[in-house]
Enzyme design. Structure first.
Site, PDB file in Angstrom:
ATOM      1  CE  LYS A  23      -2.592   0.623   3.852  1.00 36.84           C
ATOM      2  NZ  LYS A  23      -3.927   0.249   4.219  1.00 36.84           N
ATOM      3  CB  CYS A  40       0.304  13.631  -7.178  1.00 38.27           C
ATOM      4  SG  CYS A  40      -0.596  12.946  -8.531  1.00 38.27           S
ATOM      5  CB  CYS A  42      -4.088  12.359 -11.717  1.00 35.62           C
ATOM      6  SG  CYS A  42      -1.914  12.912 -11.721  1.00 35.62           S
ATOM      7  CB  CYS A  51       0.734  18.157  -7.496  1.00 34.30           C
ATOM      8  SG  CYS A  51       0.369  19.048  -9.618  1.00 34.30           S
ATOM      9  CG  HIS A  55      -3.008  17.595 -12.747  1.00 37.27           C
ATOM     10  ND1 HIS A  55      -2.111  18.093 -12.292  1.00 37.27           N
ATOM     11  CD2 HIS A  55      -3.386  18.649 -13.070  1.00 37.27           C
ATOM     12  CE1 HIS A  55      -2.191  19.455 -11.945  1.00 37.27           C
ATOM     13  NE2 HIS A  55      -2.804  19.717 -12.186  1.00 37.27           N
TER      14      HIS A  55
END
Ligand code: FES
Length: 75
Positions: A23, A40, A42, A51, A55
């Protein structure tokens, strides 16, 4: 170019990030966030967990509308 498969196409959101782990969990100390930090959501960034703007290409290719969560300090 062929549209990249998103979560709905493969059943998996995460295509490449730390796949050997059961995980993907990230702990970030609040004290280490300067003024703001964009994380992030996405799963396409090359700078996980932050990020990097990926995206935008994902959204363009898939018609999705995902973006980061931005933490910022109160001014
Ligand atoms: Fe994933 Fe921006 S790169 S939300």
């Amino acid at each position: 170019p062929a549209a990249r498969k998103g979560c709905s196409g493969t059943g998996r959101c995460n295509q490449s990030i730390r796949k050997s782990e059961a995980k993907v969990v990230d702990m970030i100390d609040i004290e280490n966030i300067a003024e703001k930090a964009a994380f992030c959501r996405c799963w396409k960034t090359k700078n996980w967990p932050y990020c990097d703007g990926s995206h935008g290409e994902h959204n363009k290719q898939t018609g999705d509308n995902v973006g980061p969560v931005v933490l910022q300090r109160k001014k």
